[in-house]
Design an enzyme around this catalytic site. Structure first.
Site, short mmCIF file in Angstrom:
data_model
loop_
_atom_site.label_atom_id
_atom_site.label_comp_id
_atom_site.label_asym_id
_atom_site.label_seq_id
_atom_site.Cartn_x
_atom_site.Cartn_y
_atom_site.Cartn_z
N CYS A 114 25.74 -11.40 -20.57
CA CYS A 114 26.43 -10.60 -21.82
C CYS A 114 27.95 -10.11 -21.82
O CYS A 114 28.46 -10.28 -22.62
CB CYS A 114 25.48 -9.47 -21.87
SG CYS A 114 23.91 -9.94 -22.68
N HIS A 250 28.75 -2.81 -25.31
CA HIS A 250 27.79 -3.78 -25.74
C HIS A 250 26.61 -3.41 -26.44
O HIS A 250 26.13 -2.44 -26.28
CB HIS A 250 27.44 -4.51 -24.55
CG HIS A 250 26.23 -5.48 -24.61
ND1 HIS A 250 26.23 -6.78 -25.37
CD2 HIS A 250 25.06 -5.70 -23.92
CE1 HIS A 250 25.26 -7.45 -25.24
NE2 HIS A 250 24.47 -6.96 -24.24
N ASN A 280 20.68 -7.40 -30.15
CA ASN A 280 21.51 -7.88 -29.04
C ASN A 280 21.84 -9.42 -29.11
O ASN A 280 21.15 -10.22 -28.96
CB ASN A 280 21.07 -7.54 -27.71
CG ASN A 280 21.61 -7.85 -26.45
OD1 ASN A 280 22.58 -8.61 -26.55
ND2 ASN A 280 20.99 -7.89 -25.14
N1 ACO Z 1 6.16 -3.73 -29.10
C1 ACO Z 1 5.34 -2.59 -28.76
N2 ACO Z 1 5.01 -2.43 -27.58
C2 ACO Z 1 5.80 -2.82 -26.56
C3 ACO Z 1 6.79 -3.73 -26.95
C4 ACO Z 1 7.10 -4.07 -28.14
N3 ACO Z 1 7.84 -4.89 -28.65
N4 ACO Z 1 7.43 -4.25 -25.67
C5 ACO Z 1 6.87 -3.48 -24.55
N5 ACO Z 1 5.76 -2.74 -25.21
C6 ACO Z 1 4.86 -1.88 -24.71
C7 ACO Z 1 4.91 -1.94 -23.00
O1 ACO Z 1 3.55 -3.03 -23.00
C8 ACO Z 1 4.29 -0.74 -22.48
O2 ACO Z 1 3.05 -0.52 -22.74
P1 ACO Z 1 1.99 0.30 -21.69
O3 ACO Z 1 2.63 1.52 -21.56
O4 ACO Z 1 0.64 0.16 -22.25
O5 ACO Z 1 2.21 -0.53 -20.30
C9 ACO Z 1 5.03 0.19 -23.46
O6 ACO Z 1 5.40 -0.56 -24.39
C10 ACO Z 1 6.39 0.97 -22.53
O7 ACO Z 1 7.12 -0.25 -21.97
P2 ACO Z 1 8.39 -0.35 -21.25
O8 ACO Z 1 8.84 -1.39 -20.68
O9 ACO Z 1 8.29 1.22 -20.35
O10 ACO Z 1 9.41 0.62 -22.39
P3 ACO Z 1 10.77 0.93 -22.28
O11 ACO Z 1 10.85 2.49 -23.09
O12 ACO Z 1 11.52 0.87 -20.96
O13 ACO Z 1 11.56 0.15 -23.43
C11 ACO Z 1 12.99 -1.84 -23.50
C12 ACO Z 1 11.52 -1.53 -23.22
C13 ACO Z 1 13.34 -1.53 -24.82
C14 ACO Z 1 12.94 -3.29 -23.23
C15 ACO Z 1 13.91 -0.95 -22.42
O14 ACO Z 1 13.44 -1.02 -21.23
C16 ACO Z 1 15.42 -1.71 -22.41
O15 ACO Z 1 15.99 -1.57 -23.50
N6 ACO Z 1 15.80 -2.33 -21.43
C17 ACO Z 1 17.24 -2.78 -21.29
C18 ACO Z 1 16.97 -4.36 -21.94
C19 ACO Z 1 18.32 -4.95 -21.97
O16 ACO Z 1 19.37 -4.02 -22.69
N7 ACO Z 1 18.31 -5.94 -21.90
C20 ACO Z 1 19.50 -7.02 -22.25
C21 ACO Z 1 20.50 -7.03 -21.21
S1 ACO Z 1 21.81 -8.10 -21.87
C22 ACO Z 1 21.31 -9.65 -21.83
O17 ACO Z 1 20.84 -10.25 -20.69
C23 ACO Z 1 21.14 -10.55 -23.11
#
Ligand code: ACO
Length: 322
Positions: A114, A250, A280
């Site tokens: 990214c 970003h 993103n």
């Molecule tokens: N819809 C509903 N529930 C979901 C979804 C979804 N789309 N995705 C995950 N869940 C659930 C999980 O299964 C989990 O359930 P559980 O508690 O029963 O196990 C619960 O939601 C919480 O999951 P977490 O992964 O802990 O959620 P978090 O609050 O961390 O949010 C997220 C997840 C949004 C992905 C966050 O971690 C994040 O933004 N991380 C950074 C990701 C990022 O920016 N990546 C891009 C980098 S740049 C690139 O490479 C292109």
């Protein structure tokens, strides 16, 4: 006298097809509420089936030409496309774009996850300042939705497609790009990767050509590195956070953006947020957001902009420009 490089033209493009959170609710076990509260995303723009990264890049340059006229490309002697979704391993996506505009410039792709567009700006800056090039077209373009695993709700809801382009050439003080911060830690490959022809994990297991992500680890890493990289970039520019008129981070997750803003002590009105509309779109997100800010009259003559990005496997970059 030393040459200074800066951005003199910008353009952007997002494909017209929009995928809303409600659309995703019908395709997987997710909800608009979950996506909005965890990420700030409402919609993402998606490339057509027969539309690829070079097409998006091409359209962003067309947009730039509409804004600045055909002469904006006159004298371009290098085209760089920062992307994680090149049309092919070769030829370079940049070569396809170069050919479509009839340019006789050099052309190559830059693969740095990214932060790729900031890496591309740093290369363009170096090429202009050391006399290698007169004018560099630095593009960030991404057809990421083609790489998304639609069976993985934890990543599928996050990404979109788009492109942004900038012309980098010699400018007069006070304009210009300050020295940038560029970082990478390949030891973090397990937390965010997508396969190509080899393997990047211990043991050499075959990777799928899909995005694989440990969201929690990437979240923690992102908040940390957005803080350290921005402070370092501001310092390299000889400034303090108070000197920054506009912060264009970003666009991955609103919570990550807001945490970075708070740590910098910047008020909300000094931050550009487009993640709600585009999700993103990786290397395209910052030039796309900057173009929006220009259109909205949020960038004024002499403003100092701070940009920062983080991403795959793991990587980061930041910089200040006037
Ligand atoms: N819809 C509903 N529930 C979901 C979804 C979804 N789309 N995705 C995950 N869940 C659930 C999980 O299964 C989990 O359930 P559980 O508690 O029963 O196990 C619960 O939601 C919480 O999951 P977490 O992964 O802990 O959620 P978090 O609050 O961390 O949010 C997220 C997840 C949004 C992905 C966050 O971690 C994040 O933004 N991380 C950074 C990701 C990022 O920016 N990546 C891009 C980098 S740049 C690139 O490479 C292109």
């Amino acid at each position: 006298m030393d040459r200074r490089a800066g951005i003199t033209a910008l353009g952007a493009y997002a494909p017209p097809t929009v995928l809303t959170n409600q659309d995703l609710e019908t395709r997987m076990d997710t909800s608009d509420e979950w996506i909005r509260t965890r990420t700030g995303i409402r919609r993402r723009h998606v490339a057509a089936e027969d539309e690829f990264t070079s097409d998006l890049a091409f359209r962003s340059v067309e947009d730039l030409l509409r804004r600045y006229g055909d002469e904006a490309l006159a004298g371009v002697d290098m085209v760089i496309v920062a992307t994680n979704t090149p049309d092919a391993l070769f030829p370079a996506t940049a070569a396809l774009v170069q050919h479509r505009f009839g340019l006789t410039a050099g052309a190559f792709d830059l693969l740095a996850a990214c932060p790729g567009w900031i890496y591309a700006l740093s290369v363009a800056k170096a090429y202009v300042e050391n006399g290698q090039c007169r004018k560099v077209l630095a593009i960030g373009a991404e057809a990421l939705t083609k790489l998304v695993d639609w069976d993985d709700r934890s990543t599928a809801v996050l990404f979109g497609d788009g492109a942004g382009a900038a012309v980098v050439e010699e400018v007069e003080a006070p304009y210009g790009l300050a020295p940038m911060v560029l970082g990478a830690d390949g030891g973090g490959a397990e937390h965010l990767h997508a396969g190509a022809v080899g393997a990047c994990l211990p043991g050499g297991a075959k990777l799928t050509p899909k995005v694989v992500m440990n969201g929690r680890e990437v979240f923690k890493f992102a908040v940390r590195v957005m803080d350290t990289a921005t402070i370092e970039a501001i310092d390299k520019a000889g400034l303090t956070p108070d000197d920054i008129e506009l912060f264009v981070p970003h666009q991955a997750n609103f919570r990550i953006i807001d945490a970075a803003r708070e740590r910098l002590g910047l008020p909300e009105e000094r931050v550009v947020v487009t993640v709600d509309e585009y999700g993103n779109n990786s290397t395209a997100s910052i030039p796309l957001a900057m173009t929006h800010a220009l259109d909205d009259g949020r960038i004024r003559d002499g403003d100092r902009l701070l940009i920062v990005a983080f991403g795959g496997g793991l990587s980061w970059a930041a910089g200040v420009m006037t």
